[in-house]
Design an enzyme around this catalytic site. Structure first.
Site, PDB file in Angstrom:
ATOM      1  N   CYS A 152       0.809  -1.221   0.000  1.00  3.82           N
ATOM      2  CA  CYS A 152       0.000   0.000   0.000  1.00  3.82           C
ATOM      3  C   CYS A 152       0.843   1.271   0.000  1.00  3.82           C
ATOM      4  CB  CYS A 152      -0.954  -0.019   1.188  1.00  3.82           C
ATOM      5  SG  CYS A 152      -1.940  -1.520   1.259  1.00  3.82           S
ATOM      6  N   HIS A 178      -2.702   7.455   7.028  1.00  8.76           N
ATOM      7  CA  HIS A 178      -2.948   6.176   6.363  1.00  8.76           C
ATOM      8  C   HIS A 178      -4.363   5.721   6.704  1.00  8.76           C
ATOM      9  CE1 HIS A 178      -2.034   2.502   4.322  1.00  8.76           C
ATOM     10  NE2 HIS A 178      -2.177   1.758   5.409  1.00  8.76           N
ATOM     11  N   GLU A 207      -1.043   4.722  14.508  1.00  6.63           N
ATOM     12  CA  GLU A 207      -0.637   5.910  13.747  1.00  6.63           C
ATOM     13  C   GLU A 207      -0.879   7.186  14.537  1.00  6.63           C
ATOM     14  OE1 GLU A 207      -1.178   7.969   9.317  1.00  6.63           O
ATOM     15  OE2 GLU A 207      -2.525   6.328   9.927  1.00  6.63           O
ATOM     16  N   LYS A 218      -9.568   7.929   3.210  1.00  6.03           N
ATOM     17  CA  LYS A 218     -10.010   6.548   2.957  1.00  6.03           C
ATOM     18  C   LYS A 218     -11.437   6.327   3.448  1.00  6.03           C
ATOM     19  CE  LYS A 218      -5.615   4.012   2.881  1.00  6.03           C
ATOM     20  NZ  LYS A 218      -4.635   5.077   3.211  1.00  6.03           N
ATOM     21  N   HIS A 261      -9.742   1.920   0.489  1.00  4.20           N
ATOM     22  CA  HIS A 261      -8.292   1.741   0.445  1.00  4.20           C
ATOM     23  C   HIS A 261      -7.880   1.277  -0.949  1.00  4.20           C
ATOM     24  CE1 HIS A 261      -4.269   1.107   1.390  1.00  4.20           C
ATOM     25  NE2 HIS A 261      -4.353   0.278   2.429  1.00  4.20           N
ATOM     26  N   PHE A 290       1.666  -3.630   3.929  1.00  3.46           N
ATOM     27  CA  PHE A 290       2.006  -4.948   4.463  1.00  3.46           C
ATOM     28  C   PHE A 290       3.488  -5.212   4.216  1.00  3.46           C
ATOM     29  CE2 PHE A 290      -2.469  -7.034   3.899  1.00  3.46           C
ATOM     30  CZ  PHE A 290      -2.931  -6.290   4.983  1.00  3.46           C
TER      31      PHE A 290
END
Length: 416
Positions: free
Chosen positions: A165, A305, A316, A337, A342, A403
């Site tokens: 991502c 994010h 975060e 998002k 996403h 990831f």
């Protein structure tokens, strides 16, 4: 060696809340949700039956039928968004030194639908390996920038960054540095993804990563909300034209913003989960601030994010509080998002564009779908909940994580 300045002179967006840059901004500022029941395939046997698909996208509006059949959707999206960005930049392609124009593109997966369909067709047969000759060229992740460069004759650096991502954020950082160091005058950068497929949805469901709020898909992406239960998969593309400042100024280009910094780090912790204390996230924001030569108190807005996962959102925000300290409550923090879902490898690009548009319009898009306070989140933070907030955004940061523990962060600054 003195580094060259890098500016953004063109933008293109193809998203679940708008198929052009203008439509994307209208969707962002109004708090539009792009999540809806999936139309691409029968979802009866799937845990999650919704996603953020593109709406009213017809490839035949952009490609003839024969050409479209040779391109996976992620490449179609890349070509459409990059064409919009090039047009928006006002570049005279005939006047460019095309050896100094590159394409650096991000894709976390690439042609997943092509791979899925080819393997499923093979499995139906008698075992003889009959595959479409375009199978591999349609599937490979680097084919999107390859097609962009072939279409326009750009002969500078040309490749794809793959870091899940974080892919398109990494692509933007690479593009920034190629221009800074004097290797290119212009780079088309960004990212695209088209993973709303049976394989994509089934795979993420198997990981328990996706929201299963099938009774209310439009509210399923709810970053920072106590009832969040996973991310909503999206698709689309975002493109940016990065250009050396003097090159842009010499041709009288419209300048959206200056890209002043990019940072990277690794969690080195877990294949899919973030470090609970956000150590890698702290470091990537610190690295980005250092690269930009900026102090924490200069940041006005952060597009997080913010995927709407139970662990990721908290980690975060803890990291933001640690890095920005007493200044953290003064920052407009949001997660777009909540509206787009996403977009995996394209997330960094479309979220950077959202940050740039927030600067242009002095308005920070909201984090929608928030109704229940999470006691694990600092209540002093301004999460720009449910409604856009006016703000003179002079400096904006955008975070993207992937990831594998990949972290990327970019900073843009308004040029007055």
């Amino acid at each position: 060696m003195e580094l060259k300045r890098v500016v953004v002179t063109g933008l293109g967006a193809l998203t679940p809340i708008g198929n052009t840059l203008e439509e994307y901004w209208e969707g962002l500022k109004s708090g539009k949700s792009g999540s809806a029941p999936i139309t691409y395939y029968d979802t009866e046997k799937f845990k999650t039956k919704f996603a953020c698909e593109l709406k009213n996208f017809d490839p035949q509006n952009f490609f003839d039928r024969k050409e479209a059949r040779k391109l996976d959707r992620f490449t179609q999206y890349a070509l459409v968004s990059s064409d919009e960005a090039i047009a928006d930049s006002g570049l005279d392609l005939n006047a460019l030194d095309k050896f100094r124009v590159g394409v650096i593109w991000g894709a976390g997966i690439g042609g997943l639908e092509t791979f899925q369909n080819e393997v499923m067709d093979f499995a139906k047969g008698d075992g003889t390996p009959r595959f479409n000759p375009f199978f591999i060229p349609k599937m490979i992740a680097d084919i999107a920038p390859g097609n962009i460069s072939i279409k326009h004759g750009f002969m500078g650096p040309n490749y794809t960054t793959v870091s899940a991502c974080a892919s398109s954020a990494n692509a933007m950082i690479d593009a920034l540095n190629y221009i800074r160091l004097g290797y290119c005058d212009v780079i088309v950068t960004g990212g695209s993804e088209a993973a709303v497929t049976m394989a994509g949805m089934g795979g993420f469901n198997a990981m328990h990563a996706l929201s299963t709020r099938n009774d209310s898909p439009e509210t399923a992406s709810r970053p920072f909300d106590a009832t969040r239960d996973g991310f909503v998969l999206g698709e689309g593309a975002g493109a940016l034209i990065l250009e050396e400042y003097e090159h842009a100024k010499a041709r009288g280009a419209k300048i959206y913003a200056e890209m002043v910094g990019g940072g990277m780090s690794s969690d080195a912790y877990h294949m899919t989960a973030p470090h609970p204390d956000g150590i890698g996230v702290v470091r990537v924001m610190e690295n980005c601030l250092r690269d930009a030569g900026m102090k924490p108190e200069e940041i006005d807005a952060i597009n997080t994010h913010g995927t709407s996962t139970p662990l990721g959102d908290v980690a975060e925000l803890k990291a933001i509080s640690q890095v920005f300290g007493e200044h953290a409550p003064d920052i407009n923090i949001n997660s777009t998002k909540s509206m787009t879902g996403h977009l995996l490898g394209a997330a960094g690009a479309i979220e950077a564009i959202a940050s740039i548009l927030a600067m242009k319009h002095s308005l920070v898009p909201p984090t929608i779908n928030h109704s229940t306070v999470d006691d694990n989140i600092d209540p002093k933070l301004n999460l720009t909940l449910n409604k856009a907030q006016p703000r003179d955004v002079k400096v904006a940061m955008s975070n993207t994580f992937g990831f594998g523990g990949h972290n990327a962060c970019v900073i843009f600054k308004k040029i007055s």
